[in-house]
Design a protein around this motif. Sequence first.
Motif, PDB file in Angstrom:
ATOM      1  N   ASP A 195      -8.084   1.609   8.998  1.00  0.00           N
ATOM      2  CA  ASP A 195      -8.886   2.536   8.190  1.00  0.00           C
ATOM      3  C   ASP A 195     -10.279   2.667   8.781  1.00  0.00           C
ATOM      4  N   ASN A 196     -10.685   3.877   9.061  1.00  0.00           N
ATOM      5  CA  ASN A 196     -12.063   4.102   9.517  1.00  0.00           C
ATOM      6  C   ASN A 196     -12.853   4.881   8.480  1.00  0.00           C
ATOM      7  N   SER A 197     -12.216   5.161   7.325  1.00  0.00           N
ATOM      8  CA  SER A 197     -12.914   5.942   6.292  1.00  0.00           C
ATOM      9  C   SER A 197     -13.739   5.031   5.393  1.00  0.00           C
ATOM     10  N   GLY A 198     -13.413   3.760   5.411  1.00  0.00           N
ATOM     11  CA  GLY A 198     -14.132   2.824   4.551  1.00  0.00           C
ATOM     12  C   GLY A 198     -13.733   2.934   3.098  1.00  0.00           C
ATOM     13  N   THR A 199     -12.601   3.605   2.804  1.00  0.00           N
ATOM     14  CA  THR A 199     -12.209   3.783   1.397  1.00  0.00           C
ATOM     15  C   THR A 199     -10.927   3.033   1.046  1.00  0.00           C
ATOM     16  N   TYR A 200     -10.309   2.406   2.050  1.00  0.00           N
ATOM     17  CA  TYR A 200      -9.031   1.749   1.771  1.00  0.00           C
ATOM     18  C   TYR A 200      -9.258   0.379   1.170  1.00  0.00           C
ATOM     19  N   MET A 201      -8.505   0.058   0.141  1.00  0.00           N
ATOM     20  CA  MET A 201      -8.521  -1.312  -0.369  1.00  0.00           C
ATOM     21  C   MET A 201      -7.195  -1.640  -1.019  1.00  0.00           C
ATOM     22  N   LYS A 202      -6.879  -2.932  -1.009  1.00  0.00           N
ATOM     23  CA  LYS A 202      -5.622  -3.376  -1.600  1.00  0.00           C
ATOM     24  C   LYS A 202      -5.859  -3.802  -3.039  1.00  0.00           C
ATOM     25  N   ALA A 203      -4.815  -3.600  -3.870  1.00  0.00           N
ATOM     26  CA  ALA A 203      -4.934  -3.952  -5.283  1.00  0.00           C
ATOM     27  C   ALA A 203      -4.851  -5.463  -5.443  1.00  0.00           C
ATOM     28  N   SER A 204      -5.520  -5.995  -6.471  1.00  0.00           N
ATOM     29  CA  SER A 204      -5.419  -7.432  -6.686  1.00  0.00           C
ATOM     30  C   SER A 204      -4.119  -7.736  -7.414  1.00  0.00           C
ATOM     31  N   GLU A 205      -3.510  -8.838  -7.026  1.00  0.00           N
ATOM     32  CA  GLU A 205      -2.283  -9.354  -7.632  1.00  0.00           C
ATOM     33  C   GLU A 205      -1.105  -8.392  -7.534  1.00  0.00           C
ATOM     34  N   LYS A 206      -1.064  -7.600  -6.449  1.00  0.00           N
ATOM     35  CA  LYS A 206       0.052  -6.668  -6.256  1.00  0.00           C
ATOM     36  C   LYS A 206       0.731  -6.931  -4.904  1.00  0.00           C
ATOM     37  N   ALA A 207       0.587  -8.146  -4.386  1.00  0.00           N
ATOM     38  CA  ALA A 207       1.294  -8.583  -3.177  1.00  0.00           C
ATOM     39  C   ALA A 207       1.046  -7.670  -1.981  1.00  0.00           C
ATOM     40  N   GLY A 208      -0.159  -7.106  -1.906  1.00  0.00           N
ATOM     41  CA  GLY A 208      -0.522  -6.356  -0.706  1.00  0.00           C
ATOM     42  C   GLY A 208      -0.412  -4.856  -0.840  1.00  0.00           C
ATOM     43  N   MET A 209      -0.035  -4.369  -2.018  1.00  0.00           N
ATOM     44  CA  MET A 209       0.045  -2.915  -2.206  1.00  0.00           C
ATOM     45  C   MET A 209      -1.376  -2.352  -2.310  1.00  0.00           C
ATOM     46  N   PRO A 210      -1.553  -1.088  -1.867  1.00  0.00           N
ATOM     47  CA  PRO A 210      -2.896  -0.501  -1.939  1.00  0.00           C
ATOM     48  C   PRO A 210      -3.337  -0.289  -3.388  1.00  0.00           C
ATOM     49  N   ASP A 211      -4.618  -0.240  -3.580  1.00  0.00           N
ATOM     50  CA  ASP A 211      -5.151   0.036  -4.911  1.00  0.00           C
ATOM     51  C   ASP A 211      -4.763   1.458  -5.292  1.00  0.00           C
ATOM     52  N   PRO A 212      -4.350   1.676  -6.552  1.00  0.00           N
ATOM     53  CA  PRO A 212      -3.919   3.021  -6.950  1.00  0.00           C
ATOM     54  C   PRO A 212      -4.984   4.091  -6.725  1.00  0.00           C
ATOM     55  N   SER A 213      -6.239   3.695  -6.677  1.00  0.00           N
ATOM     56  CA  SER A 213      -7.305   4.697  -6.526  1.00  0.00           C
ATOM     57  C   SER A 213      -7.412   5.243  -5.101  1.00  0.00           C
ATOM     58  N   VAL A 214      -6.721   4.598  -4.142  1.00  0.00           N
ATOM     59  CA  VAL A 214      -6.893   4.994  -2.741  1.00  0.00           C
ATOM     60  C   VAL A 214      -6.186   6.326  -2.473  1.00  0.00           C
ATOM     61  N   ASN A 215      -6.883   7.259  -1.807  1.00  0.00           N
ATOM     62  CA  ASN A 215      -6.284   8.514  -1.358  1.00  0.00           C
ATOM     63  C   ASN A 215      -5.656   8.267   0.014  1.00  0.00           C
ATOM     64  N   LEU A 216      -4.327   8.020  -0.002  1.00  0.00           N
ATOM     65  CA  LEU A 216      -3.645   7.616   1.234  1.00  0.00           C
ATOM     66  C   LEU A 216      -3.756   8.689   2.311  1.00  0.00           C
ATOM     67  N   ASN A 217      -3.736   9.979   1.923  1.00  0.00           N
ATOM     68  CA  ASN A 217      -3.845  11.047   2.922  1.00  0.00           C
ATOM     69  C   ASN A 217      -5.190  11.009   3.623  1.00  0.00           C
ATOM     70  N   PHE A 218      -6.259  10.818   2.801  1.00  0.00           N
ATOM     71  CA  PHE A 218      -7.603  10.784   3.383  1.00  0.00           C
ATOM     72  C   PHE A 218      -7.732   9.625   4.375  1.00  0.00           C
ATOM     73  N   VAL A 219      -7.230   8.462   3.968  1.00  0.00           N
ATOM     74  CA  VAL A 219      -7.327   7.290   4.852  1.00  0.00           C
ATOM     75  C   VAL A 219      -6.512   7.525   6.127  1.00  0.00           C
ATOM     76  N   ALA A 220      -5.272   8.030   5.937  1.00  0.00           N
ATOM     77  CA  ALA A 220      -4.393   8.226   7.096  1.00  0.00           C
ATOM     78  C   ALA A 220      -4.998   9.205   8.098  1.00  0.00           C
ATOM     79  N   GLN A 221      -5.773  10.165   7.602  1.00  0.00           N
ATOM     80  CA  GLN A 221      -6.388  11.148   8.505  1.00  0.00           C
ATOM     81  C   GLN A 221      -7.655  10.599   9.175  1.00  0.00           C
ATOM     82  N   HIS A 222      -8.123   9.451   8.699  1.00  0.00           N
ATOM     83  CA  HIS A 222      -9.338   8.851   9.284  1.00  0.00           C
ATOM     84  C   HIS A 222      -9.037   7.433   9.767  1.00  0.00           C
TER      85      HIS A 222
END
Lengths: 219, 527
Positions: free
Chosen positions: B151-178
């Motif tokens: 991630d170079n967008s600085g917006t990616y984060m993983k959810a707590s206590e979800k075994a490594g799944m991304p936080d629901p608030s993350v815009n996966l398209n935005f991160v993937a494009q950056h």
Amino acid sequence: MKKEYVYRAFERFWHWTQAALIIFLGVSGFEIHGSIHFFGYENAVQYHNIAAISFLILIVFAIFWHLTTGEWRQYIPTWKNLRAQAQYYIFGIFRDAPHPTKKTVLSKLNPLQKIVYAGLKVLVIPVMVVTGLLYMFYRYPQKYEVLSLNVKSLETIAVLHTIGAFLLVAFFIAHLYLITTGQTVTSNLKAMITGYEELEGEPHEKKIEPEIKEAALSK
Amino acid sequence: MKKIFFSLLLLGAILGLVLMALQKKSTESTPLSDLKKEYPAKTKPSVDHSLFPELKKKFTRPQEVTAACISCHNGRAEEVMHSTHWNWERLEYIEGKGIRAIGKRNILNNFCIGIAGSEKSCTRCHVGYGYENTTAYFTDSLNVDCLACHDNSGTYMKASEKAGMPDPSVNLNFVAQHVGKPTRTDCGTCHFFGGGGNNVKHGDLEEALFDPTRNVDVHMASDGVNMQCVDCHTAQKHQMLGKMYSVSSMNRNRVQCETCHGSMPHIDNVLNDHTLKVACQTCHIPVYAKVNPTKLFWDWSQAGRLKDGKPFEEKDSNGTDVYMSIKGAFVWGKNVKPEYLWFNGTASHYLVGDTIDSSKPVKINTLYGNYDDPDAKIYPVKVHRGKQIYDTQYHYLIQPKLFSAKPGDGGFWGDFNWNRAAEEGMKKINLPYSGKYGFVQTEMYWPVNHMVSPKEQAVSCTECHTRDNGRLAHLNGFYLPGRDYDASVELFGKGILLLTLAGVVLHGGARIVMKRKRQPKADKEAK
């Protein structure tokens, strides 16, 4: 009593340079040893190394001078008058007795001096030079794994170097004092500065340089 | 003749000195100035990921992002699946124990002890989605989380206590494009917070390194060379260079200062001589935890105290936790001077099931080395001490289950019952639990490698070369000038000096006295 040219230019240069270097090496060395604080540790190490190399160069010149002039013979220890000289320092000196050995240009040192200086030259200084060089180039393990050169611990080297240093400081103190035991309190010091000293007996004509002789005669 | 000789000698000496002085003023580029030019120059990505149609279609699951990534970067996910980042273990030879697969999966520590039973929480930092300790999970390349590191967008984060799944608030398209090369932010999101909070574990890796000054870290300084983690921790096929001796044991794959700086980087050769036996870090990291405190002591035996039946926390005047019902009591330290050890790059570990001697601190890991070892150098180390649970009957450390998903599952953080936590945790690692537990002192050794200070702040000579209380006061087996001396030689030396002085004073005094006595006699005779 005649004024004689006892210490020649190189000899005086060598003596005073050596004196300055040994004092300097002593101060910087004992700072490295952790006994005193003066230059700052990093400076002390740097200065000590520079002074050590200067000292080595001086030693090379001094050895050359001693060998070529034959002056090295002055330091050959002798039993002759040894006891008399010791007795002089223990008894005679207090009674204003005359020196048991005559100082001449060909024999500048009394028997005790011969022993002490010979000891310095063949024992203390070589030990200091060898341990000093080992100290300087000490690496364990040796580069390229030259096993025969592997000295496991700096401790032996350092301890020998320290013993030598203590002996030199002791010598320095005694030497400073013994300067005052010449014909007069300051005559030895003056001699080492100017090169001339009033000696008992006939002047040694050959040793006097022509211009000096002229000057002396004109008086 | 003589005069000419000496003036020539003097002239030669002066000439030599002048030449030496001139040589030093040369303005040629040095290896260091070259490095300073090389590293701040950032490479521009060769493609713009925001233009790819594959990354524009709506992602509903993170695994779809991975599928999109490997549709171009094929084979890359498999590389990740061979890495320690993915496996959380690797084969390591451990002296006396043989070749063992060790890593976060099975190694215990004296922070949160171990992941077994708490995977849901701990694996937030796993480079995968939905960690499960099954072959199916580990062999499915779609579970690889590309974004966590790229991630170079600085917006990616993983959810707590979800075994490594991304936080629901993350815009996966935005991160993937950056996406791009990993930044300090990517690495730091996990590595700065190990042990459950900022700077808890390492002491030299913490959130201040997201945007540090030169005083904090000369390499990563935002106002300086601004190096990224991956500038030193380079990778070939997703195998990162670098390791930590909390989970590794072999002298391989290490990041070395010398790679860039060489082994003789100083102008002063006396300093260069040090590099044979002293690691760069020892002098150049005078203190760690420069901005925020790090944990130095963790007492699990205090955990579980409740107020009105509820867990609580206590903070000190700086707002640092000193007590938490779920974790126990802590001691933190800021600007900590490291402890120093001989270290040759190999280590041993406490492995689950190893018998312990509870009468002395248990070494969770042991760093090997001594002065005589040609591979060993003096290294700065953070020592983390603690008290943790062990089986008083079977004499081994207990892996307690800490994380609690629901009340009654035995997780200590929900039920506050050590017996139940031990039971559940030990069940997870297939070791019997006797039903009797106690707390034993433990020590863990963390070499300090980051937070390199500007050279002006490097450890000075007399901080080690000193008689008393130097930094290396406790390091034995070698002669350290300025610190060490032979007591008998010292006694002999001082004795001989005193005797000489006494001799001079007595002899000189006697001469003066005798002269005075003689003087009146001589005067009389003269009259």
